[in-house]
Design an enzyme around this catalytic site. Structure first.
Site, PDB file in Angstrom:
ATOM      1  N   ASP A 261     -18.712  -3.091  15.509  1.00  0.00           N
ATOM      2  CA  ASP A 261     -17.583  -2.815  16.379  1.00  0.00           C
ATOM      3  C   ASP A 261     -17.766  -1.490  17.119  1.00  0.00           C
ATOM      4  O   ASP A 261     -18.108  -0.469  16.503  1.00  0.00           O
ATOM      5  CB  ASP A 261     -16.312  -2.765  15.519  1.00  0.00           C
ATOM      6  CG  ASP A 261     -15.046  -2.658  16.332  1.00  0.00           C
ATOM      7  OD1 ASP A 261     -14.735  -3.613  17.075  1.00  0.00           O
ATOM      8  OD2 ASP A 261     -14.361  -1.616  16.232  1.00  0.00           O
ATOM      9  N   GLU A 312     -21.091  -4.390  19.685  1.00  0.00           N
ATOM     10  CA  GLU A 312     -20.101  -4.457  20.751  1.00  0.00           C
ATOM     11  C   GLU A 312     -20.362  -3.266  21.663  1.00  0.00           C
ATOM     12  O   GLU A 312     -20.048  -2.129  21.314  1.00  0.00           O
ATOM     13  CB  GLU A 312     -18.684  -4.401  20.179  1.00  0.00           C
ATOM     14  CG  GLU A 312     -17.615  -4.513  21.256  1.00  0.00           C
ATOM     15  CD  GLU A 312     -16.207  -4.291  20.720  1.00  0.00           C
ATOM     16  OE1 GLU A 312     -15.260  -4.765  21.359  1.00  0.00           O
ATOM     17  OE2 GLU A 312     -16.064  -3.624  19.676  1.00  0.00           O
TER      18      GLU A 312
END
Length: 620
Positions: A261, A312
């Site tokens: 993330d 990400e």
């Protein structure tokens, strides 16, 4: 007579992924214990990599089709209205039959849920609502028994403010955990000396200042996201050691890798200076030690396992991508660029007009910028974006919803890179009909309401319309399993944690699986086609008609010495309007191998008549 779509026979040479799967099956059948960090796996990978395919080093994660599960919304097994791990285990055969071979599990860790699990309180504990560690182990074993793999979310740019590290950190300025986070004095506030101003002008991605005042030690702490998500200080080597330790914990359990993330944000600009809002995200994503930290992570953890990693890549341009994914860089396998998925987005949730040539140009640039040492991802949906068919397809009629959902999946499964499918995309699930603020659960929408509507900057109706169009809750509504109450997601007598889309009575997995012409059945065939030929993984890509406003026509070709070349032509009519299309160059379709329109007419030489939202894949 109309050509009959069928899936060609599998490639006669076993792929790297298939060999790995067979070896895994032999190990399991012999009763041998699983080796989480086996150096032998590295040897096997090195041997496979020496056999290049079209200049690419083969790897199982390149040949994978990934399915993302948002656990809170997938399936509720105990009737509390919240999805859980046992619910996932109960539906693994559904995913196996679909054809996916890697599952990406969004955060399952213990969390107070300020951001639905992306605020982690304990990285080594399963969220109570999702089950227990025994449930996780059982789910993982069931995944492996079906010869699939599992990657989990790694959220280490920030933690929860309830994590023990932060609880200790905020106790005093000399606490051993103080430097696990960013604490700074505020700036003098001449108009109100008792209330200092934030240390700099950084803005939170979830609205407002990125700094939160803490009365205990009279300093601010940094949170690029929610107030309850303080940023970890990666400059502190103890933080990095603890992160690497928790990664090993999950890899030693048998997890096959991580989706990381907002990973580019882990290195902050030196001195935390004020930033120009126009390029602040890019500056934050390209900190001075980002690559150093990722290379250290690879060296200390990832290189010791046979893993898949995908980052990400917020704030990372296509030009910067090879620095992170290049095989010689020893950082990550691939990243998510957001240029395609946001081609129709303006500021925040506003919509911008886009054209098909714009979308083609994005994929063309990727094909040019990323070479044989790099790897790409292909996706247009996830837990942070609207439903795929509502965002890029056509929901004006159910016929076009079905066709356009199939067309988009055709594209995703035939372009360059590892394809990702988000839960429900295989059913053609749509956006939820949001009408008022109370309908939303997402903290991003709640905070934006305060900043935009309560401040008078935006009319309420406009805000609701934009949030309904692009809001993250669209993708987080529960999976529609059947026409039973609450879409079969839960047996709870009350409402689930987020309402089920009312169209579950007609759009649901049970009906889709039973219908031969459903979106599910089509995606199943498209995945089978993807797996059947390495041309869709390692083959060359060529956009045949970049400027055509309606048809996306491209080829995927793979030539292997001593073998017949594999050549595929993909034709996608991105419009409800029919089109008579002439295939450029000297390409002449031979066999229709996939079509989303039953009884599609055969091509007449190089001329094809494509109906609205029609997709075809030919061999030639």
């Amino acid at each position: 007579m109309p050509a009959t779509p069928d899936v060609p026979c599998p490639h006669h040479t076993l792929s790297f992924l298939k060999i790995a799967t067979l070896l895994a099956a032999l190990v399991c059948s012999s009763g041998a214990a699983q080796q989480p960090a086996a150096s032998q796996s590295g040897v096997n990978t090195a041997k496979a990599a020496s056999q290049l395919i079209n200049g690419y080093a083969p790897a199982w994660w390149k040949e994978a089709v990934v399915y993302q599960i948002y656990p809170r919304s997938f399936a509720d097994s105990n009737g509390d209205g919240i999805g859980d791990l046992n619910g996932i285990t109960q539906h693994l055969d559904y995913l196996k039959k679909l054809g996916v071979n890697v599952i990406w599990l969004s955060p399952h860790y213990d969390s107070p849920n300020a951001d639905n699990g992306y605020d982690i309180r304990d990285y080594r504990k399963v969220m109570k609502e999702f089950g227990t560690m025994a449930d996780f182990d059982r789910m993982l074993a069931a995944i492996k028994a079906r010869h699939m793999k599992l990657i989990v979310d790694l959220v280490v740019n920030h933690s929860s403010d309830e994590h023990r590290w932060f609880v200790e950190s905020r106790k005093s300025k000399d606490n051993p955990y103080r430097d696990y986070y960013f604490w700074r004095d505020g700036k003098p506030n001449a108009s109100d000396p008792e209330h200092p101003l934030p240390p700099n002008n950084w803005h939170s991605f979830f609205s407002g200042s990125a700094w939160q005042w803490d009365d205990i030690t009279k300093q601010f702490y940094l949170h690029l996201f929610a107030v309850k998500q303080p940023d970890l200080n990666w400059e502190n080597p103890k933080v990095r050691e603890d992160v690497y330790s928790l990664m090993k914990f999950w890899l030693d359990k048998g997890v096959d890798g991580f989706r990381m993330d907002v990973i580019p944000l882990i290195s902050k600009p030196v001195g935390l200076p004020d930033l120009d809002p126009r390029n602040a995200v890019e500056v934050l994503a390209n900190g001075p030690h980002r690559d150093e930290y990722l290379q250290e992570m690879n060296r200390e953890v990832l290189s010791k396992y046979d893993t898949m990693t995908v980052g990400e890549a917020i704030g990372i341009s296509l030009k910067e991508t090879p620095k992170i994914v290049g095989s010689g860089r020893h950082e990550l396998n691939m990243i998510f660029n957001f240029d395609a998925v946001r081609v129709n987005r303006g500021e925040f949730y506003s919509e911008r007009k886009w054209t098909l040539p714009e979308l083609k140009a994005i994929y063309d640039r990727h094909a040019t910028a990323l070479g044989k040492e790099d790897w790409d991802t292909v996706f247009l949906s996830n837990h942070d974006n609207p439903r795929l068919v509502s965002n890029f397809g056509d929901t004006t009629t159910d016929e076009f919803r079905v066709r356009s959902a199939k067309l988009i999946e055709t594209m995703l499964l035939t372009l360059r890179g590892t394809p990702y499918i988000y839960e429900g995309d295989e059913l053609g699930m749509t956006n939820y009909p949001f009408h008022k603020l109370d309908d939303f659960n997402d903290i991003e929408v709640k905070n934006a309401w305060k900043e935009r509507v309560e401040s008078g900057r935006m009319p309420e109706a406009e805000f609701i319309a934009e949030s309904a169009r692009f809001g993250r809750d669209n993708s987080r509504t529960p999976m529609q399993w059947s026409s039973a109450a609450n879409g079969g997601f839960t047996t709870a007598s009350g409402k689930p944690w987020l309402p089920v889309n009312p169209n579950y009575t007609s759009i649901n997995a049970k009906a889709e699986v039973q219908s031969a012409d459903s979106v599910y059945r089509y995606v199943q065939r498209a995945i089978a086609l993807h797996h059947s030929s390495l041309a869709f993984t390692y083959g060359d890509y060529k956009d045949l008609d970049p400027e055509h406003p309606q048809v996306y026509a491209y080829t995927r070709t793979l030539s292997t010495p001593g073998k017949t070349a594999e050549r595929f032509l993909v034709l996608l009519n991105w419009s409800e309007k029919p089109v008579d299309y002439t295939i450029p160059g000297d390409i002449k379709p031979v066999k229709l191998v996939l079509s989303n329109v039953p009884g599609a007419a055969a091509a007449q030489g190089q001329s094809v008549n494509l109906s609205g939202w029609e997709a075809r894949v030919y061999s030639y």
